[in-house]
Scaffold this motif. Structure first.
Motif, PDB file in Angstrom:
ATOM      1  N   GLY A  23       0.814  -1.203   0.000  1.00  0.00           N
ATOM      2  CA  GLY A  23       0.000   0.000   0.000  1.00  0.00           C
ATOM      3  C   GLY A  23       0.848   1.253   0.000  1.00  0.00           C
ATOM      4  N   LEU A  24       0.215   2.332  -0.312  1.00  0.00           N
ATOM      5  CA  LEU A  24       0.885   3.616  -0.450  1.00  0.00           C
ATOM      6  C   LEU A  24      -0.102   4.694  -0.027  1.00  0.00           C
ATOM      7  N   ILE A  25       0.344   5.600   0.810  1.00  0.00           N
ATOM      8  CA  ILE A  25      -0.500   6.715   1.234  1.00  0.00           C
ATOM      9  C   ILE A  25       0.132   8.006   0.726  1.00  0.00           C
ATOM     10  N   LEU A  26      -0.649   8.769  -0.007  1.00  0.00           N
ATOM     11  CA  LEU A  26      -0.207  10.077  -0.474  1.00  0.00           C
ATOM     12  C   LEU A  26      -1.014  11.121   0.292  1.00  0.00           C
ATOM     13  N   ASP A  27      -0.352  11.891   1.098  1.00  0.00           N
ATOM     14  CA  ASP A  27      -1.013  12.905   1.922  1.00  0.00           C
ATOM     15  C   ASP A  27      -0.823  14.268   1.275  1.00  0.00           C
ATOM     16  N   GLY A  28      -1.916  14.871   0.834  1.00  0.00           N
ATOM     17  CA  GLY A  28      -1.841  16.205   0.250  1.00  0.00           C
ATOM     18  C   GLY A  28      -1.571  16.200  -1.244  1.00  0.00           C
ATOM     19  N   PHE A  29      -1.663  15.060  -1.867  1.00  0.00           N
ATOM     20  CA  PHE A  29      -1.489  14.956  -3.320  1.00  0.00           C
ATOM     21  C   PHE A  29      -2.480  13.930  -3.825  1.00  0.00           C
ATOM     22  N   GLN A  35      -3.365  17.485 -11.464  1.00  0.00           N
ATOM     23  CA  GLN A  35      -2.537  16.549 -10.708  1.00  0.00           C
ATOM     24  C   GLN A  35      -3.233  15.194 -10.570  1.00  0.00           C
ATOM     25  N   ALA A  36      -4.557  15.200 -10.394  1.00  0.00           N
ATOM     26  CA  ALA A  36      -5.306  13.945 -10.291  1.00  0.00           C
ATOM     27  C   ALA A  36      -5.222  13.167 -11.608  1.00  0.00           C
ATOM     28  N   LEU A  37      -5.349  13.875 -12.720  1.00  0.00           N
ATOM     29  CA  LEU A  37      -5.227  13.220 -14.027  1.00  0.00           C
ATOM     30  C   LEU A  37      -3.816  12.674 -14.231  1.00  0.00           C
ATOM     31  N   ASP A  38      -2.825  13.472 -13.869  1.00  0.00           N
ATOM     32  CA  ASP A  38      -1.429  13.032 -13.999  1.00  0.00           C
ATOM     33  C   ASP A  38      -1.139  11.840 -13.099  1.00  0.00           C
ATOM     34  N   LEU A  39      -1.702  11.853 -11.897  1.00  0.00           N
ATOM     35  CA  LEU A  39      -1.504  10.736 -10.973  1.00  0.00           C
ATOM     36  C   LEU A  39      -2.046   9.447 -11.571  1.00  0.00           C
ATOM     37  N   ASP A  40      -3.190   9.521 -12.220  1.00  0.00           N
ATOM     38  CA  ASP A  40      -3.746   8.328 -12.872  1.00  0.00           C
ATOM     39  C   ASP A  40      -2.758   7.730 -13.866  1.00  0.00           C
TER      40      ASP A  40
END
Length: 129
Positions: A23-29, A35-40
């Motif tokens: 698992g991975l937790i990204l806090d504040g991103f 940024q949401a599109l890029d994260l995908d």
């Protein structure tokens, strides 16, 4: 700017792609829709799927109260009323809209941010399981 933070996150996520299996937790991103599109894209490239997105809900008044306390405890000059109000304005303009993006994917969980750290942590863990 979005491209700078996205490049940093892309580099980070690609370096830890072996570790993410638990698992991975990204806090504040992400903080913006772009940024949401890029994260995908970044996650798809690394074969990672988002399971949950949390929005820890706290009223502006409560945030102001907490940040005022933090400012006094840690002598933070950036925690003044003007700066706090500006950050809340930016959050409401740029970050709040991405909540619908994740709600439409049925991965958004809204958690009350009222209570102790332990109580809020417990709520988050319960939602993850």
């Amino acid at each position: 700017p979005d491209n700078i933070i996205t490049d940093i996150m892309k580099s980070y996520i690609s370096k830890i792609s072996d570790i993410h299996k638990k698992g991975l937790i990204l806090d504040g991103f992400p903080r913006t829709f772009q940024q949401a599109l890029d994260l995908d894209i970044i996650l798809k490239e690394n074969n990672i799927k988002i399971k949950k997105v949390f929005n820890i809900l706290v009223s502006d008044d409560e945030l102001l109260r907490r940040i005022t306390i933090r400012s006094k405890e840690f002598d933070r000059s950036d925690d003044n009323l003007e700066t706090i109000k500006y950050r809340l304005k930016i959050y409401n303009e740029k970050t709040t809209p991405i909540l619908n993006f994740y709600k439409e994917r049925n991965i958004l969980s809204i958690i009350s941010g009222l209570g102790s750290i332990e109580e809020i942590s417990s709520k988050l863990i319960k939602e993850l399981n």
